[in-house]
Design a protein around this motif. Sequence first.
Motif, PDB file in Angstrom:
ATOM      1  N   LEU A  16      -4.291  -3.990  -6.534  1.00 56.62           N
ATOM      2  CA  LEU A  16      -4.900  -4.463  -5.364  1.00 56.62           C
ATOM      3  C   LEU A  16      -6.112  -3.467  -4.777  1.00 56.62           C
ATOM      4  N   TYR A  17      -7.195  -3.810  -4.374  1.00 56.21           N
ATOM      5  CA  TYR A  17      -8.240  -2.858  -4.203  1.00 56.21           C
ATOM      6  C   TYR A  17      -8.718  -3.806  -2.591  1.00 56.21           C
ATOM      7  N   ALA A  18      -8.623  -2.888  -1.433  1.00 56.09           N
ATOM      8  CA  ALA A  18      -9.186  -3.235  -0.222  1.00 56.09           C
ATOM      9  C   ALA A  18     -10.141  -2.354   0.200  1.00 56.09           C
ATOM     10  N   SER A  19     -11.287  -3.020   0.943  1.00 54.28           N
ATOM     11  CA  SER A  19     -12.301  -2.104   1.366  1.00 54.28           C
ATOM     12  C   SER A  19     -12.362  -2.653   2.862  1.00 54.28           C
ATOM     13  N   PHE A  20     -12.526  -1.572   3.765  1.00 53.03           N
ATOM     14  CA  PHE A  20     -12.519  -2.019   5.181  1.00 53.03           C
ATOM     15  C   PHE A  20     -13.623  -1.171   6.144  1.00 53.03           C
ATOM     16  N   TRP A  21     -14.077  -1.939   6.896  1.00 53.72           N
ATOM     17  CA  TRP A  21     -15.437  -1.586   7.867  1.00 53.72           C
ATOM     18  C   TRP A  21     -14.541  -0.558   8.850  1.00 53.72           C
ATOM     19  N   ASN A  22     -13.515  -1.007   9.273  1.00 56.16           N
ATOM     20  CA  ASN A  22     -12.879  -0.644  10.521  1.00 56.16           C
ATOM     21  C   ASN A  22     -11.704   0.215  10.459  1.00 56.16           C
ATOM     22  N   ARG A  23     -11.459   1.284  11.546  1.00 59.22           N
ATOM     23  CA  ARG A  23     -10.195   2.061  11.085  1.00 59.22           C
ATOM     24  C   ARG A  23      -9.127   1.081  11.680  1.00 59.22           C
ATOM     25  N   GLU A  24      -9.116   0.084  12.231  1.00 56.55           N
ATOM     26  CA  GLU A  24      -7.936  -0.359  12.685  1.00 56.55           C
ATOM     27  C   GLU A  24      -7.755  -1.545  11.678  1.00 56.55           C
ATOM     28  N   ASP A  25      -8.184  -1.772  10.817  1.00 56.55           N
ATOM     29  CA  ASP A  25      -7.932  -2.662   9.538  1.00 56.55           C
ATOM     30  C   ASP A  25      -6.780  -2.352   8.767  1.00 56.55           C
ATOM     31  N   ASP A  26      -6.014  -3.108   8.172  1.00 62.25           N
ATOM     32  CA  ASP A  26      -4.766  -2.919   7.610  1.00 62.25           C
ATOM     33  C   ASP A  26      -4.414  -3.885   6.600  1.00 62.25           C
ATOM     34  N   ILE A  27      -4.344  -3.589   5.314  1.00 64.29           N
ATOM     35  CA  ILE A  27      -4.142  -4.603   4.469  1.00 64.29           C
ATOM     36  C   ILE A  27      -2.762  -5.155   4.516  1.00 64.29           C
ATOM     37  N   ARG A  28      -1.731  -4.214   5.139  1.00 60.79           N
ATOM     38  CA  ARG A  28      -0.310  -4.842   5.250  1.00 60.79           C
ATOM     39  C   ARG A  28      -0.250  -6.059   6.410  1.00 60.79           C
ATOM     40  N   ALA A  29      -1.495  -6.098   7.105  1.00 60.40           N
ATOM     41  CA  ALA A  29      -1.421  -7.082   8.390  1.00 60.40           C
ATOM     42  C   ALA A  29      -1.909  -8.365   7.413  1.00 60.40           C
ATOM     43  N   LEU A  30      -2.964  -8.210   6.501  1.00 63.23           N
ATOM     44  CA  LEU A  30      -3.126  -9.379   5.872  1.00 63.23           C
ATOM     45  C   LEU A  30      -2.154  -9.800   4.958  1.00 63.23           C
ATOM     46  N   LEU A  31      -1.402  -8.980   4.064  1.00 64.93           N
ATOM     47  CA  LEU A  31      -0.386  -9.191   3.317  1.00 64.93           C
ATOM     48  C   LEU A  31       1.036  -8.254   3.453  1.00 64.93           C
ATOM     49  N   PRO A  32       1.748  -8.587   4.357  1.00 67.35           N
ATOM     50  CA  PRO A  32       2.882  -7.675   4.580  1.00 67.35           C
ATOM     51  C   PRO A  32       3.729  -7.368   3.414  1.00 67.35           C
ATOM     52  N   ASP A  33       3.801  -8.293   2.573  1.00 66.61           N
ATOM     53  CA  ASP A  33       4.291  -8.256   1.240  1.00 66.61           C
ATOM     54  C   ASP A  33       3.672  -7.731  -0.147  1.00 66.61           C
ATOM     55  N   VAL A  34       2.343  -7.028   0.377  1.00 65.24           N
ATOM     56  CA  VAL A  34       1.534  -6.429  -0.585  1.00 65.24           C
ATOM     57  C   VAL A  34       2.267  -5.596  -1.602  1.00 65.24           C
ATOM     58  N   GLU A  84     -12.939  -9.191   4.573  1.00 66.69           N
ATOM     59  CA  GLU A  84     -13.929  -9.776   4.092  1.00 66.69           C
ATOM     60  C   GLU A  84     -13.735 -11.084   3.044  1.00 66.69           C
ATOM     61  N   HIS A  85     -12.867 -10.639   1.947  1.00 65.35           N
ATOM     62  CA  HIS A  85     -12.227 -11.423   0.952  1.00 65.35           C
ATOM     63  C   HIS A  85     -11.603 -12.577   1.471  1.00 65.35           C
ATOM     64  N   ALA A  86     -10.558 -12.287   2.696  1.00 63.30           N
ATOM     65  CA  ALA A  86      -9.749 -13.159   3.304  1.00 63.30           C
ATOM     66  C   ALA A  86     -10.625 -14.547   4.056  1.00 63.30           C
ATOM     67  N   ARG A  87     -11.915 -14.395   4.243  1.00 68.50           N
ATOM     68  CA  ARG A  87     -12.623 -15.189   4.679  1.00 68.50           C
ATOM     69  C   ARG A  87     -12.758 -16.672   3.667  1.00 68.50           C
ATOM     70  N   TRP A  88     -12.575 -16.300   2.578  1.00 66.55           N
ATOM     71  CA  TRP A  88     -12.553 -17.283   1.531  1.00 66.55           C
ATOM     72  C   TRP A  88     -11.265 -17.401   0.762  1.00 66.55           C
ATOM     73  N   VAL A  89     -10.520 -16.726   0.377  1.00 61.09           N
ATOM     74  CA  VAL A  89      -9.281 -16.309  -0.411  1.00 61.09           C
ATOM     75  C   VAL A  89      -8.239 -16.568   0.757  1.00 61.09           C
ATOM     76  N   THR A  90      -6.973 -17.326   0.200  1.00 59.25           N
ATOM     77  CA  THR A  90      -6.048 -17.132   1.367  1.00 59.25           C
ATOM     78  C   THR A  90      -4.832 -16.170   0.651  1.00 59.25           C
ATOM     79  N   PRO A  91      -4.060 -15.532   1.527  1.00 57.29           N
ATOM     80  CA  PRO A  91      -2.906 -14.802   1.275  1.00 57.29           C
ATOM     81  C   PRO A  91      -2.106 -15.510   0.338  1.00 57.29           C
TER      82      PRO A  91
END
Length: 377
Positions: A150-168, A124-131
Amino acid sequence: MSIIENSATIGFIISHACPLKCDFCCHDRGTIGARRIDRATMRTSLLQFCAEPTVTRFAFSGGDPFLYFDDIVEVVASARSAGVVQPFHLVTSGYWADGATTEARLARLRALGMDRLNVSYDVEHARWVTPDQIREVARAARALGIHVELYASFWNREDDIRALLPDVDQLADEVNVYAVARSGRAARSGRRTTMAVPLQSKFSCGAPSHYSMAVYPDGEVYPCCAGDFNSAARLSCGNIRIHRPADILANAYRNFHVRMAKELGWGALYALIERDHPELVAQLPRFEDVDTPCEICRELNTRLKDALRPIYDVIEREYARTMAEHEWRARDAARPDQAQWRFGGQCGTRDWLIDRLASDRSARERYIAGLETIEAA
C-alpha cells in the motif's frame, strides 16, 4: 557474469485514464499526454524486453491499468504462450472493487503470474474509493498469495494512513508513506507538502543497479518511474517504436548520472564538488529546498549537465576501476593459475585492463552496462 549485475523492471504506463482526479497525480493527461499503448505494441514490446536476460519483472500502471483489464489479460496470456516467464505486478487505486468480480479478476491475474499488487490509498484517493473497497481488494489478493503493498502520499503533516485504515497493517504486507512530490498535477498547483521529509531520503532514489523502467504512451522509455521528473530531467533511454529493447536497456545502464542517483548518491557528489570544484557549490540545488532526490536529479541533468560532465568522467573511471579490481580479485581467487584474462576481445593483465577502462570511455561504458565482462583467456 560481471560484478555489476544490472537488472530492470519494465513498467507500461498504458494511459493517463483514471476515474479518480487526485490533485497530486503525476500521471495525468497534462503529464503523459492523451495517447495510450495499444495491445499490439504492448505485446511486441513485452516479448522483446523479456527476452533480455537482465529484465526480471514487468508491470502495468497508468492512470489505472484496470481500465484496460482485458488488454492486460490478453497481452500477458499471449506472452506466456510465447515463453515469457517473469512475474508481474499492477498499480491501482482499487476503484473497481465491487464485491462480485473482485476475486475473479485477481484470480485471473494470479493465474497469469501476477505476484504483487500495489494499491494507492490516502486522503485524496479516499474521495472516490472507500476503505471497504481497499479491504476487499487486499483480502482477496492476499488469499490468493499475492503480495500487497500500500502506497500513501500526503500533503499535510497531520495526515495518517491509519486514521483512514486503522487495520492497514493487517491488510497490506508492506505500507509505504510519502510526502506528495512536486510532479505532474502537484507541481502545477504550486503547493508544497508540509510532511517532514528526512534529509537522508533526498540523497538517493535507491535500488542500486535495478532500474524500474517506465514505458510511456508515446513510446519513450525512461530509467525510472518518477512521474514527470524523468522526462523533465531529459533521461529518455530511447523509444520502443524506434529502438531495440537491448539498446534501450544499455542506454539506461550506461547513463552515469542515473547510476549516481541510484547508487552513489547526491551526498557523495556534493562532497566531491565542495572539495574539488567550490566554484560550482552555489549553483547546486539545496537539499532544504527540495522534497525528493528526483528534483535534484532534474536540476543537475539540465542546468548543470555540461559543468558536471568532466566531474562525472572522473567518478566513472574510479567506479569502473574499483568494480574491475573487485571482480579481478574474485576471479583470481577462483583461478589462481590464470595469468591473463579476456576483456572486449583482447587479453591482458590487470594493469592493462585498468588502463583500458581509464582511457577508453566506450569500453568503460560497456563494462558498467554489463555488455562486456572479464573472462578467462
